[in-house]
Design an enzyme around this catalytic site. Structure first.
Site, short mmCIF file in Angstrom:
data_model
loop_
_atom_site.label_atom_id
_atom_site.label_comp_id
_atom_site.label_asym_id
_atom_site.label_seq_id
_atom_site.Cartn_x
_atom_site.Cartn_y
_atom_site.Cartn_z
N HIS A 176 -22.70 -24.68 -3.96
CA HIS A 176 -24.43 -24.48 -4.09
C HIS A 176 -25.49 -23.36 -4.24
CE1 HIS A 176 -24.81 -20.72 -1.48
NE2 HIS A 176 -23.88 -21.17 -1.13
N ASP A 197 -23.43 -15.42 -3.29
CA ASP A 197 -23.44 -16.14 -2.62
C ASP A 197 -24.63 -17.56 -2.91
OD1 ASP A 197 -22.90 -18.51 -0.84
OD2 ASP A 197 -23.88 -17.18 1.19
N GLU A 216 -27.85 -25.62 1.23
CA GLU A 216 -26.77 -25.56 1.91
C GLU A 216 -26.63 -24.33 2.89
OE1 GLU A 216 -22.76 -23.82 2.60
OE2 GLU A 216 -24.48 -22.76 1.98
N GLU A 217 -27.41 -22.98 2.85
CA GLU A 217 -27.53 -22.23 3.49
C GLU A 217 -28.04 -23.04 4.90
OE1 GLU A 217 -26.25 -19.88 3.53
OE2 GLU A 217 -26.11 -19.37 1.20
N ASP A 247 -16.84 -21.87 -2.79
CA ASP A 247 -18.32 -21.14 -2.31
C ASP A 247 -17.12 -19.39 -2.53
OD1 ASP A 247 -20.34 -19.94 -1.17
OD2 ASP A 247 -20.13 -21.58 0.02
N HIS A 258 -24.37 -12.38 2.39
CA HIS A 258 -25.58 -12.23 2.81
C HIS A 258 -26.54 -11.26 3.01
CE1 HIS A 258 -25.53 -16.83 5.15
NE2 HIS A 258 -25.45 -16.80 3.76
#
Length: 332
Positions: A62, A164, A194-195, A217, A304
């Site tokens: 992603h 990420d 994706e998130e 990922d 994140h």
């Protein structure tokens, strides 16, 4: 382009969920010389086809990131925001951010807020505007912003926002550069949204209709002080072969194939089990009548946050494992 330079380029691009045009444009330019066919779909996925005679194999990474979206502009010129994906207010405060048009600001908590129980609606973005009128000349409700932290290298460790999942996009680009021919019909998909729920991968997998699929990922680690053991891997120990997370139990044939290839080719790998979280595997493996699906992940600390950390050696192991799987003749 060297791997770290490629990660720098991709990590600095604007591309929060639903607003991936800038990162997609960068990826399109990089991948165009390497593709037999290149298309975009309605969801904004970038689909790169490398033709081959055998089984249809899809690799997905992603390209979107977590981010912020402006919901209100106050009379004093401060901005209120919503989140795109999994953002913790405590990890975001006092962090510089950047809007798509280049306007910069910082996320700040209200003075009255209880930091231990901090909520995003108790925070605001300060872009230095004198009042609402000036703020509206700089940004609008609905504009998106991303972390504006630096990307740097410490020995083999890269520290950056949005590893990420830009580091995995770099992995797929490196594989495309290295593969000349394959017994399989290969699709490299840079997915959107994706998130916020694996949305792009769902439509891309339906369109590609693969026989086999690998989501690339990042994955959480279990190597930091006070670890709650939400993951099973460590930095510097190689590519993580996914066994399961909250979105999937990987197909045992795929897990065995990846581990067998790693053993034969001397690629360092470790088993990846996550108690929480998920990847595009979750959307891909239930597509149509089902897809033999697995995952190859780059171990990553502080996912994140504005300062994610990964090891370039692990990323290189992921490149080698993706390349090995892509070039192995697979039965339908």
């Amino acid at each position: 382009m060297e791997l770290f330079e490629l990660i720098q380029t991709l990590s600095s691009a604007h591309g929060p969920s639903g607003d991936e045009a800038d990162i997609r444009d960068i990826l399109s330019k990089l991948v165009s010389p390497l593709a037999d066919e290149m298309t975009w779909d309605t969801m904004g996925n970038l689909i790169v086809h490398r033709k081959g005679p055998g089984s249809k194999v899809m690799f997905a990474a992603h390209m979107d990131s977590i981010g912020f979206i402006v919901t209100h502009i106050e009379k004093e010129g401060f901005l209120r925001m919503g989140k795109l994906g999994g953002i913790s207010p405590k990890e975001a405060v006092y962090t510089p951010i950047r809007f798509k048009n280049g306007v910069r600001g910082v996320v700040v908590p209200e003075e009255k807020a209880d930091f231990g129980k901090l909520k995003l609606d108790e925070c605001y973005i300060d872009i230095g505007a004198r009042d609402e009128e000036q703020a509206k000349k700089l940004v609008q409700v609905g504009d998106t912003a991303v972390y504006d932290s630096p990307c740097f290298l410490q020995d083999s460790r890269v520290i950056s926002p949005y590893l990420d999942n830009r580091i995995s996009c770099a992995v797929l680009l490196a594989v495309l550069e290295r593969i000349q021919t394959s017994a399989n019909d290969l699709y490299f998909v840079f997915t959107s949204q994706e998130e916020v729920g694996l949305r792009g991968a769902k439509t891309a997998a339906w369109a590609v209709d693969p026989d086999w699929a690998i989501a690339v990922d990042v994955t959480d680690v279990d190597d930091t002080p006070g670890s709650e053991r939400s993951g099973t891997v460590q930095l510097g120990q190689g590519a993580a072969v996914k066994v399961m997370d909250s979105s999937i139990i990987c197909h045992p044939e795929v897990v065995a194939k990846l581990e067998g290839l790693a053993q034969v080719q001397g690629i360092s790998v470790q088993r990846d089990i996550m108690r929480g979280g998920g990847t595009d595997t979750g959307a891909i493996h239930t597509t149509r009548l089902g897809v033999k699906t697995g995952g190859i992940s780059v171990p990553c600390r502080y996912i994140h946050t504005p300062v994610e950390m990964a090891d370039l050696g692990d990323a290189e192991a992921c490149i080698k494992l993706v390349e090995a799987f892509a070039q192995t003749a697979l039965n339908v």
